[in-house]
Design an enzyme around this catalytic site. Structure first.
Site: not given
Ligand code: ATP
Ligand code: MG
Length: 159
Positions: A58, A103, A137, A92, A86, A123, A10, A50
């Site tokens: 949010f 993370r 995706e 998260t 994951r 994150n 990100k 998203y």
């Protein structure tokens, strides 16, 4: 068992120069990079990415977060790739993400802080939540021509 999944470093990860660290975590676990590019999502594209979170408190700021700078998008392939990615990514919320996860090791943002500020949790990574999401995706971010099949050492020595 051989799966493909989508990972985004990100904007916070790119801006903190953690792209290489993050890619190397996945490479070291034996996952194969079959697609990779830098891309700057616009609002419409981020809303699509998203869309499952539409309506949540949010959502608007999450779309803003994803569009604030370029991301590094990649498709990773491997056995149980969705779950394995994951696991390496971690929970998260960085504050409670386990040490050893990306993370947990490279961020410490908390819900307590972001709730107060009305901002999304920063994150570092997006990782597809399940196989269905991964398929959707990957199609959104990559064309077939942008993905490649090749032999890695894992194909020769592990699989
Ligand atoms: P991602 O989909 O980005 O891999 P995730 O699957 O761990 O993350 P999701 O529940 O899908 O978590 O949420 C998507 C993103 O929205 C999170 O990565 C985080 O940036 C943000 N987010 C999720 N829940 C909250 C929350 N309660 N408060 C603020 N931001 C949140
Ligand atoms: Mg998610």
């Amino acid at each position: 068992m051989l799966e493909r999944t989508l990972v985004l470093v990100k904007p916070d990860g790119v801006q903190r120069s953690l792209t290489g660290e993050i890619i190397s975590r996945f490479e070291k676990a034996g996952l194969k990079i079959v697609g990779m590019k830098m891309a700057w999502a616009d609002r419409k594209f981020a809303e699509e990415h998203y869309s499952a979170h539409k309506g949540k408190a949010f959502y608007k700021s999450l779309v803003g977060f994803l569009t604030e700078g370029p991301v590094v998008a990649m498709v990773l392939e491997g056995l149980h790739a969705v779950d394995v990615v994951r696991k390496l990514t971690g929970a998260t919320e960085p504050r409670t993400a386990a040490p050893g996860t990306i993370r947990g090791d490279y961020a410490h943002h908390s819900y307590e802080y972001t709730d107060k500020k009305g901002i999304p949790i920063k994150n570092l990574i997006h990782a597809s939540g399940d196989r269905k999401d991964a398929e959707k995706e990957i199609k959104l971010w990559f064309t077939l021509k942008e993905m490649h099949s090749y032999k890695s050492v894992h194909d020769v020595h592990v699989l």
